[in-house]
Design a protein around this motif. Structure first.
Motif, PDB file in Angstrom:
ATOM      1  N   UNK A  84       1.096  -1.261  -0.159  1.00 26.25           N
ATOM      2  CA  UNK A  84      -0.094   0.045  -0.035  1.00 26.25           C
ATOM      3  C   UNK A  84       0.974   1.114   0.272  1.00 26.25           C
ATOM      4  N   UNK A  85       2.221   1.233   0.574  1.00 23.72           N
ATOM      5  CA  UNK A  85       2.483   2.195   0.220  1.00 23.72           C
ATOM      6  C   UNK A  85       3.788   2.337  -1.339  1.00 23.72           C
ATOM      7  N   UNK A  86       3.620   1.988  -1.378  1.00 24.56           N
ATOM      8  CA  UNK A  86       3.999   2.340  -2.675  1.00 24.56           C
ATOM      9  C   UNK A  86       3.101   2.362  -3.629  1.00 24.56           C
ATOM     10  N   UNK A  87       2.112   1.882  -3.417  1.00 24.08           N
ATOM     11  CA  UNK A  87       0.577   2.057  -4.601  1.00 24.08           C
ATOM     12  C   UNK A  87       0.536   4.067  -3.999  1.00 24.08           C
ATOM     13  N   UNK A  88       1.128   4.336  -2.749  1.00 22.53           N
ATOM     14  CA  UNK A  88       0.218   5.487  -2.629  1.00 22.53           C
ATOM     15  C   UNK A  88       2.023   6.569  -3.646  1.00 22.53           C
ATOM     16  N   UNK A  89       2.848   6.272  -3.111  1.00 15.74           N
ATOM     17  CA  UNK A  89       4.289   7.251  -3.702  1.00 15.74           C
ATOM     18  C   UNK A  89       3.626   6.899  -5.164  1.00 15.74           C
ATOM     19  N   UNK A  90       3.282   6.062  -5.741  1.00 11.23           N
ATOM     20  CA  UNK A  90       3.475   5.853  -7.148  1.00 11.23           C
ATOM     21  C   UNK A  90       2.088   6.703  -7.516  1.00 11.23           C
ATOM     22  N   UNK A  91       0.820   6.719  -7.198  1.00  8.33           N
ATOM     23  CA  UNK A  91      -0.620   7.937  -7.242  1.00  8.33           C
ATOM     24  C   UNK A  91       0.431   9.194  -6.940  1.00  8.33           C
ATOM     25  N   UNK A  92       0.979   8.994  -5.679  1.00  2.00           N
ATOM     26  CA  UNK A  92       1.808  10.761  -5.650  1.00  2.00           C
ATOM     27  C   UNK A  92       2.837  10.909  -7.214  1.00  2.00           C
ATOM     28  N   UNK A  93       3.675  10.068  -7.116  1.00  5.50           N
ATOM     29  CA  UNK A  93       4.140  10.453  -8.386  1.00  5.50           C
ATOM     30  C   UNK A  93       3.457  10.507  -9.794  1.00  5.50           C
ATOM     31  N   UNK A  94       1.978   9.846  -9.938  1.00  5.90           N
ATOM     32  CA  UNK A  94       1.364  10.325 -11.169  1.00  5.90           C
ATOM     33  C   UNK A  94       0.359  12.191 -10.737  1.00  5.90           C
ATOM     34  N   UNK A  95      -0.021  12.388  -9.757  1.00  2.17           N
ATOM     35  CA  UNK A  95      -0.615  13.304  -9.016  1.00  2.17           C
ATOM     36  C   UNK A  95       0.453  14.601  -9.619  1.00  2.17           C
ATOM     37  N   UNK A  96       1.415  13.775  -9.541  1.00  2.00           N
ATOM     38  CA  UNK A  96       2.933  15.539  -9.130  1.00  2.00           C
ATOM     39  C   UNK A  96       2.460  15.888 -10.738  1.00  2.00           C
ATOM     40  N   UNK A  97       2.919  14.961 -12.084  1.00  2.00           N
ATOM     41  CA  UNK A  97       3.233  14.782 -13.667  1.00  2.00           C
ATOM     42  C   UNK A  97       2.104  15.376 -13.412  1.00  2.00           C
ATOM     43  N   UNK A  98       1.331  14.632 -13.105  1.00  2.00           N
ATOM     44  CA  UNK A  98      -0.358  15.429 -13.823  1.00  2.00           C
ATOM     45  C   UNK A  98      -0.939  16.742 -13.483  1.00  2.00           C
ATOM     46  N   UNK A  99      -0.753  17.161 -12.219  1.00  2.16           N
ATOM     47  CA  UNK A  99      -0.205  18.979 -11.319  1.00  2.16           C
ATOM     48  C   UNK A  99       0.454  19.910 -12.398  1.00  2.16           C
ATOM     49  N   UNK A 100       2.146  19.148 -12.873  1.00  2.48           N
ATOM     50  CA  UNK A 100       3.276  20.113 -13.409  1.00  2.48           C
ATOM     51  C   UNK A 100       3.023  19.988 -14.811  1.00  2.48           C
ATOM     52  N   UNK A 101       2.370  19.397 -15.488  1.00  2.00           N
ATOM     53  CA  UNK A 101       2.473  19.246 -16.422  1.00  2.00           C
ATOM     54  C   UNK A 101       0.952  19.795 -17.823  1.00  2.00           C
ATOM     55  N   UNK A 102       0.097  19.157 -16.529  1.00  2.00           N
ATOM     56  CA  UNK A 102      -1.020  19.494 -17.508  1.00  2.00           C
ATOM     57  C   UNK A 102      -2.117  20.381 -16.253  1.00  2.00           C
ATOM     58  N   UNK A 103      -2.096  20.059 -15.371  1.00  2.00           N
ATOM     59  CA  UNK A 103      -3.141  21.176 -14.461  1.00  2.00           C
ATOM     60  C   UNK A 103      -3.046  20.905 -13.225  1.00  2.00           C
ATOM     61  N   UNK A 104      -2.857  22.414 -12.348  1.00  2.15           N
ATOM     62  CA  UNK A 104      -2.381  22.793 -10.653  1.00  2.15           C
ATOM     63  C   UNK A 104      -3.866  22.445  -9.785  1.00  2.15           C
ATOM     64  N   UNK A 105      -5.130  22.028 -10.050  1.00  3.31           N
ATOM     65  CA  UNK A 105      -5.572  21.629  -9.522  1.00  3.31           C
ATOM     66  C   UNK A 105      -6.358  19.790  -9.379  1.00  3.31           C
TER      67      UNK A 105
END
Length: 331
Positions: A84-105
Motif C-alpha cells: 500500500x505504501x508503494x501504491x500511494x507513492x506511485x499515485x503521488x508521482x502520477x499526481x505530481x506529473x499531472x499537476x506540473x504538466x497539465x493542471x495545477x488543480x
C-alpha cells in the motif's frame, strides 16, 4: 491463489462520480480560477447539484478501496502495508506529473499525501479509534466553516470503516431507500441554508447531497435498472484513473479549439463538453475492456504497486463485470 470478486456496485458509483467530477472540473481545467465554481452557489444549479457533491463520493470510495486492497494484499504477502505504501507513492508521482504538466488543480497528489499521512497509519488502529478520529476530522472543519479538500481525511477514514465493518461486502444486498429518504430530507434544509449563506451550509449540503446520490444509486442498483446502470457507469468506473487524466487533456484541447474565456461559457456549454468527453470515454472503455482487464494507467499503477507485470488479458466474460482483485482508481 484465488482472487476476490470485484464489487460491481463500486464501479457503478465510481463511474457516476466521475461524470459529476468532470462537470465540476471543466472550467477549472480550462485555466479558470478554481473559485469560479465554488462561488457559484446562488440560483445556478451547479451550486446545488454538483459543486462539493461528487468529490465526497470519490473520497469515500478511495477509503473503501484502500481497505479492500489491504485485505487483498494481506492474502498475497506478509508485508501488505509495504504494498500500500508503494501504491500511494506511485499515485503521488502520477499526481505530481499531472499537476506540473497539465493542471495545477490535480487531486491525486492530495489523495496520495492524505493516504500516506492519515489512511495508512490508521490501519494499525482499532476500528473504534478510527471511527472517533473520522468524527473529529469531519466535525472540526465543518464547525470552522471549512469545505473542500480539508474533508478528505475524514471521508477516507469513513470509507475505510465501511470495509472494515463489512458494509462494503453487503452493498448489493442492503436496502438503501430509507437512507436515501433520510439524506434527502436533511439535504433540503441544508440547501436552503446554503442559499442564505449560513455558516458551513455549503459543506454540509454537499455531504448530504452526496449521501442522497450514493444511497439512491445503490437503491436503484437493486431494481430492474441495474443492467442499464451497470452498462453506462461500470466501464467508466473500472478505468476511472485513466479517464480522470485523459479528461484533462481533452478539456484543454476543446478549450483551445473554442477560444475565448471559459468563465463566459454557459452551463449548457459546460454540460455539452462534459457529455461529449464522457460519451467518448464510455465507448472507448467498452472497447478496451473487451480485450483487457485493466485500463492503461490502472495497469501501470498495478505493475508499479506489485513490482511485477500483471496479466491484462480479459477473461471470457462480461467486460465490465470480470473478477479481479481490487484495482482501478479506488477499488
Amino acid at each position: 491463489m484465488s482472487q476476490q470478486p470485484r464489487i460491481t456496485a463500486l464501479d457503478v458509483l465510481r463511474g457516476f462520480a466521475l461524470c459529476g467530477i468532470l462537470v465540476v472540473n471543466v472550467r477549472p481545467i480550462a485555466n479558470v480560477d478554481a473559485d469560479v465554481l465554488s462561488h457559484a452557489v446562488g440560483a445556478d444549479w451547479p451550486g446545488y447539484l454538483a459543486d462539493q457533491r461528487f468529490f465526497p463520493i470519490f473520497s469515500l470510495l478511495f477509503g473503501v478501496g484502500f481497505s479492500l486492497m489491504l485485505k487483498s494484499a494481506a492474502n498475497r504477502t506478509d508485508r501488505p502495508r509495504l504494498v500500500l505504501l508503494r501504491r500511494l507513492l506511485v499515485l503521488l508521482a502520477i499526481g505530481l506529473l499531472h499537476m506540473f504538466v497539465l493542471w495545477r488543480g490535480d487531486i491525486l497528489t492530495i489523495y496520495a499525501v492524505v493516504g500516506l499521512v492519515v489512511l495508512l497509519p490508521s490501519t494499525w488502529l482499532p476500528r473504534w479509534a478510527v471511527a472517533v478520529l473520522a468524527g473529529v476530522l469531519l466535525v472540526v472543519p465543518l464547525a470552522l466553516g471549512m469545505n473542500g479538500v480539508v474533508l478528505v481525511p475524514a471521508l477516507f477514514l469513513l470509507g475505510s470503516l465501511l470495509t472494515r465493518y463489512g458494509v462494503t461486502e453487503r452493498l448489493e444486498r442492503m436496502t438503501w431507500w430509507p437512507a436515501t429518504l433520510v439524506f434527502a430530507v436533511l439535504a433540503l434544509p441544508a440547501a436552503w441554508a446554503q442559499s442564505n449563506q449560513v455558516h458551513s451550509a455549503f459543506a454540509v449540503a454537499g455531504l448530504l447531497t452526496a449521501g442522497v446520490y450514493v444511497c439512491g444509486m445503490l437503491a436503484l442498483f437493486r431494481t430492474p435498472l441495474r443492467p442499464a446502470l451497470q452498462a453506462i457507469f461500470a466501464p467508466l468506473g473500472k478505468m476511472a484513473l485513466t479517464h480522470y487524466l485523459s479528461a484533462t487533456v481533452l478539456v484543454l484541447l476543446i478549450s483551445a479549439l473554442l477560444g475565448g474565456k471559459p468563465d463566459t461559457w454557459s452551463e449548457g456549454t459546460v454540460l455539452l463538453i462534459a457529455a461529449g468527453i464522457l460519451a467518448a470515454q464510455r465507448v472507448l472503455s467498452g472497447l478496451w475492456l473487451r480485450h483487457f482487464r485493466y485500463g492503461p494507467v490502472e495497469w501501470l499503477w498495478r505493475y508499479a504497486t506489485w513490482l511485477r507485470r500483471p496479466s491484462n488479458e480479459q477473461r471470457p466474460m462480461n467486460a465490465y463485470n470480470s473478477p479481479s482483485s481490487p484495482s482501478g482508481f479506488v477499488q
